[in-house]
Motif scaffolding. Structure first.
Motif, PDB file in Angstrom:
ATOM      1  N   ARG A  10     -14.801  -4.748   4.590  1.00  0.00           N
ATOM      2  CA  ARG A  10     -13.752  -5.029   3.622  1.00  0.00           C
ATOM      3  C   ARG A  10     -14.222  -5.827   2.412  1.00  0.00           C
ATOM      4  O   ARG A  10     -13.959  -5.456   1.270  1.00  0.00           O
ATOM      5  N   ASP A  11     -14.877  -6.941   2.602  1.00  0.00           N
ATOM      6  CA  ASP A  11     -15.200  -7.836   1.488  1.00  0.00           C
ATOM      7  C   ASP A  11     -16.702  -7.763   1.183  1.00  0.00           C
ATOM      8  O   ASP A  11     -17.258  -6.684   1.099  1.00  0.00           O
ATOM      9  N   PRO A  19      -5.787  -2.014  -5.281  1.00  0.00           N
ATOM     10  CA  PRO A  19      -6.309  -3.301  -4.800  1.00  0.00           C
ATOM     11  C   PRO A  19      -6.329  -3.430  -3.284  1.00  0.00           C
ATOM     12  O   PRO A  19      -7.069  -4.259  -2.743  1.00  0.00           O
ATOM     13  N   TRP A  20      -5.515  -2.633  -2.607  1.00  0.00           N
ATOM     14  CA  TRP A  20      -5.458  -2.716  -1.146  1.00  0.00           C
ATOM     15  C   TRP A  20      -6.381  -1.709  -0.445  1.00  0.00           C
ATOM     16  O   TRP A  20      -6.377  -1.603   0.768  1.00  0.00           O
ATOM     17  N   GLN A  69      -8.733  -3.143   2.243  1.00  0.00           N
ATOM     18  CA  GLN A  69      -7.970  -3.623   3.389  1.00  0.00           C
ATOM     19  C   GLN A  69      -7.504  -2.461   4.260  1.00  0.00           C
ATOM     20  O   GLN A  69      -7.582  -2.511   5.494  1.00  0.00           O
ATOM     21  N   HIS A  70      -7.031  -1.396   3.618  1.00  0.00           N
ATOM     22  CA  HIS A  70      -6.561  -0.232   4.378  1.00  0.00           C
ATOM     23  C   HIS A  70      -7.712   0.463   5.096  1.00  0.00           C
ATOM     24  O   HIS A  70      -7.528   0.976   6.214  1.00  0.00           O
TER      25      HIS A  70
END
Length: 463
Positions: free
Chosen positions: A361-362, A431-432, A435-436
């Motif tokens: 994710r990051d 932006p998500w 995360q998804h």
């Protein structure tokens, strides 16, 4: 892997009994390699393709327009090959694939590209069952037959890891259109080998009808389901209508197949439950794997800023084990049974999915990411031969039927997976998105964990 449901007849070898017909073998294996390569090679090209053609949700269709007709037409193509001769159908498939590849390479809009990909999928379905059937027919003896079939399977296994690397090289060096130009010279050489080496098409020992009604309903059901998933988030009315159409087509397919004299699949009653379990697990496998590949190749480029070539290299730990673990999986299957081997592969892949969920994710921890990808690929490398063997052993008297059911389930699962993962993840610019994607990796881990439990159901333990 993609054997026709009725490719069990053998004819006089075309090689004159002097030995393996290597030009024909190489040509057929090259065609098979290209068909499977096109399942994964385009994934690395998706961000560049989106930037050029403004694809949006069309990115999912760029993949599924290929896999939907491939999945839906495999069984019918095998039956047509049995009637008309597999050499004829392979040549038609080669020609169609080459023309469609040119159309894709020259596409000026996402709509034209999607049509070209759909034609590629139809052509791939026409040629795929015949590649293995012709190899079996051309082998001069059982030993040679085993050798060329092993080569055919190894070539198929190598196509999947080659896809991201080849795609990355081509996209970075010459743009996304080069991915489609690649198929043209391969098709020309493969066609020449088949046309010059396989003179005189052998007639099958028996002819059978083609269940066109069942085939049409399967195409409609799968196509409408994928459309509902891809288009539903942006157009709920269209998504609902397509979902209803998919359900109706599925119900109609069930009734038509039960009444058909020569259905797409003829499964002995005793084999139905274990074969259904094997096909369900195979579909789940490809759903999660193809869906994950679809979103991972995008997040690596759009979120983490990797080049197409770097993406291909990063994906190698996940893809390389697939052709390398066939022998290991076979030994495990012989010792512990196909179902327990499949469960082991699923559990190893669960660890891989979990690692991806934690690292993707990051800011990427690349050592942890590469270890997660390696675990993911190792699990799938053990699972794939295991679950295919489980399907074959579930119907020992109908190996062609079991193979056809397994292959169709896997291709259908892959098409649905791309649609589902693409719809849930959204566009890479959102932006998500990261995360998804992480949530989807957790979902893949959960699905594989459930599938590993299913492997221990009473219906599955004897194999």
């Amino acid at each position: 892997m993609h054997r026709s449901a009725h490719d069990t007849t053998r004819t006089t070898p075309q090689s004159g009994g002097a030995g393996t017909n290597w030009p024909l073998t190489i040509g057929l294996c090259a065609g098979y390699f290209l068909v499977l390569l096109d399942v994964t090679v385009v994934n690395v090209a998706l961000p560049r393709l989106d930037a050029d053609l403004h694809a949006g949700t069309g990115l999912a269709w760029e993949v599924d327009a290929y896999t939907v007709p491939l999945a839906a037409l495999l069984l019918a193509a095998g039956a047509v090959g049995d009637r008309l001769g597999h050499r004829r159908l392979v040549v038609i498939g080669f020609a169609g694939f080459g023309i469609a590849s040119i159309a894709c390479a020259l596409s000026s809009s996402i709509a034209v590209l999607i049509v070209g990909r759909a034609l590629q999928g139809v052509a791939a379905a026409l040629m795929l069952p015949g590649t293995l059937a012709m190899l079996s027919q051309a082998a001069p003896d059982e030993r040679a037959r085993a050798r060329v079939i092993g080569l055919w399977a190894a070539v198929g296994g190598a196509a999947l890891p080659a896809g991201p690397v080849v795609g990355g090289l081509l996209v970075q060096a010459a743009g996304w259109r080069a991915v489609f130009w690649l198929g043209v010279p391969i098709i020309v050489l493969a066609s020449a080998a088949v046309l010059t080496s396989a003179a005189g098409t052998p007639r099958p020992a028996e002819e059978r009808g083609v269940d066109w009604g069942g085939t049409a309903l399967l195409v409609v059901a799968l196509g409408c389901l994928v459309t509902a998933v891809i288009q539903g988030p942006g157009n709920s009315a269209l998504g609902g209508a397509m979902l209803l159409a998919a359900v109706c087509a599925g119900v109609a397919l069930w009734h038509v197949e039960r009444a058909a004299q020569q259905p797409l699949l003829r499964v002995p009653p005793a084999a139905r439950r274990p074969l259904a379990i094997a096909c369900g697990i195979a579909a789940t496998m490809n759903l999660c794997v193809q869906g994950a590949l679809f979103v991972l190749t995008q997040i690596f480029q759009t979120v983490h800023g990797l080049s197409p070539l770097a993406v291909g290299l990063v994906m190698l730990p996940a893809m390389a084990p697939l052709p390398l673990l066939g022998t290991v999986s076979a030994k495990l299957t012989n010792r512990f049974g196909s179902w327990r081997t499949s469960a082991l592969g699923l559990l190893i892949a669960v660890a891989g999915f979990t690692g991806l969920a934690l690292t993707i994710r990051d800011a990427v921890d690349y050592p942890a990411l590469l270890c997660s990808l390696a675990a993911w690929g190792t699990g799938i490398g053990i699972l794939t031969p295991g679950i295919v063997t489980a399907a074959m052993r579930s119907a020992p008297g109908s190996p062609g039927t079991a193979s056809g059911a397994s292959n169709t389930s896997r291709q259908a699962g892959g098409a649905i997976g791309v649609a589902v993962f693409g719809a849930v993840a959204g566009t890479p610019a959102a932006p998500w998105f990261a995360q998804h994607v992480g949530i989807l990796m957790w979902a893949g881990a959960a699905a594989f964990l459930v599938a590993s439990v299913v492997c221990f159901l009473p219906a599955g333990t004897p194999n």
